[in-house]
Design an enzyme around this catalytic site. Structure first.
Site, short mmCIF file in Angstrom:
data_model
loop_
_atom_site.label_atom_id
_atom_site.label_comp_id
_atom_site.label_asym_id
_atom_site.label_seq_id
_atom_site.Cartn_x
_atom_site.Cartn_y
_atom_site.Cartn_z
N ASP A 55 0.81 -1.22 0.00
CA ASP A 55 0.00 0.00 0.00
C ASP A 55 0.85 1.27 0.00
OD1 ASP A 55 -1.99 -1.86 0.31
OD2 ASP A 55 -2.85 -0.95 2.11
N HIS A 199 3.61 -2.61 2.87
CA HIS A 199 3.66 -1.24 2.36
C HIS A 199 4.83 -0.99 1.43
CE1 HIS A 199 0.81 -0.91 5.67
NE2 HIS A 199 0.33 0.14 5.02
ZN ZN Z 1 -2.43 3.01 3.44
#
Ligand code: ZN
Length: 247
Positions: A55, A199
């Site tokens: 992400d 991430h």
């Molecule tokens: Zn996020």
């Protein structure tokens, strides 16, 4: 004699072609699958698929290294991009597609959507669809709410944009400073169909890629794409309808 209307038509067509020329170089064909995605008995994917997700990108400092690591490990992943980041660095979003990855929507500025409510929440998602469509040449089909924060209002917005809400079954906690071994250990708990949250901006997650690949291979699991399931999937403190499947 060429009519005025006809000349206008020609001009409009020329503008449309120019727009296409702008879009198409970035929308080059997605790379062929990098791993043999065969679920037959004894095959490398005999126990199914898991969804690796990254992400908050594209991140200038880490995106290329992450893509290189994934390519080297023959893994494919889904990147939930922040709209303003993709707008600032569209070539990094396109690099993910070219590397065989999938691109999803993660809002424009990463707000807590239930807190801001509509119409702001809708605009966060819709504007990111617009940006990613323009950057990649295709509209995303997957959406992840920032912080996993969702609500009936958010879900209605997501559905109205033909998006599938994707939470996760495993949180790597890379965002909270998890070490590389911790991230590898989290990935080792992935079950067939499961989805792990990581991430784009976390170096420890880049460093974890080779060991995650080894672990998945040893368990007969392959990295898959994310798709709708009618089943109720529990994760991130809610119920959602997404699983990893054969690419
Ligand atoms: Zn996020």
């Amino acid at each position: 004699m060429i009519s005025y209307a006809r000349r206008i038509q020609t001009a409009v067509a020329a503008v449309a072609l120019a727009a296409l020329a702008f879009v198409l170089p970035g929308a080059s064909a997605q790379a062929a699958p990098v791993s043999p995605a065969h679920g037959h008995p004894g095959g490398p994917c005999r126990n199914g698929y898991v969804g690796l997700t990254y992400d908050d990108g594209p991140t200038v400092a880490t995106r290329q290294a992450l893509l290189t690591a994934l390519r080297s490990a023959h893994l494919r992943a889904t990147f939930f991009e922040i709209g303003q980041n993709a707008r600032a660095n569209p070539e990094l979003t396109r690099a993910a597609l070219r590397a065989g990855m999938w691109v999803g929507n993660h809002t424009y500025t990463h707000p807590n959507l239930p807190q801001i409510g509509d119409p702001a929440a809708f605009e966060e998602i819709a504007s990111t669809q617009f940006v990613l469509q323009r950057v990649t040449g295709r509209a995303p089909t997957l959406f992840r709410p920032p912080f996993g924060a969702t609500s009936d209002v958010v879900r209605a917005d997501v559905a109205s944009l033909d998006l599938l809400e994707v939470l996760w079954t495993v949180d790597s906690r890379d965002w909270a400073g998890a070490s590389t071994p911790d991230i590898i250990a989290a990935a080792a708990t992935l079950q067939p169909g499961g989805i792990i949250l990581m991430h784009d901006w976390v170096q420890n997650s880049v460093d974890a890629v080779p060991a995650i690949a080894s672990d998945l291979a040893s368990r007969g699991l392959c990295a898959g794409r994310i798709a709708f399931t009618p089943r109720d999937i529990s994760g991130a403190g809610t119920i959602f309808h997404a699983v990893a499947v054969e690419p």
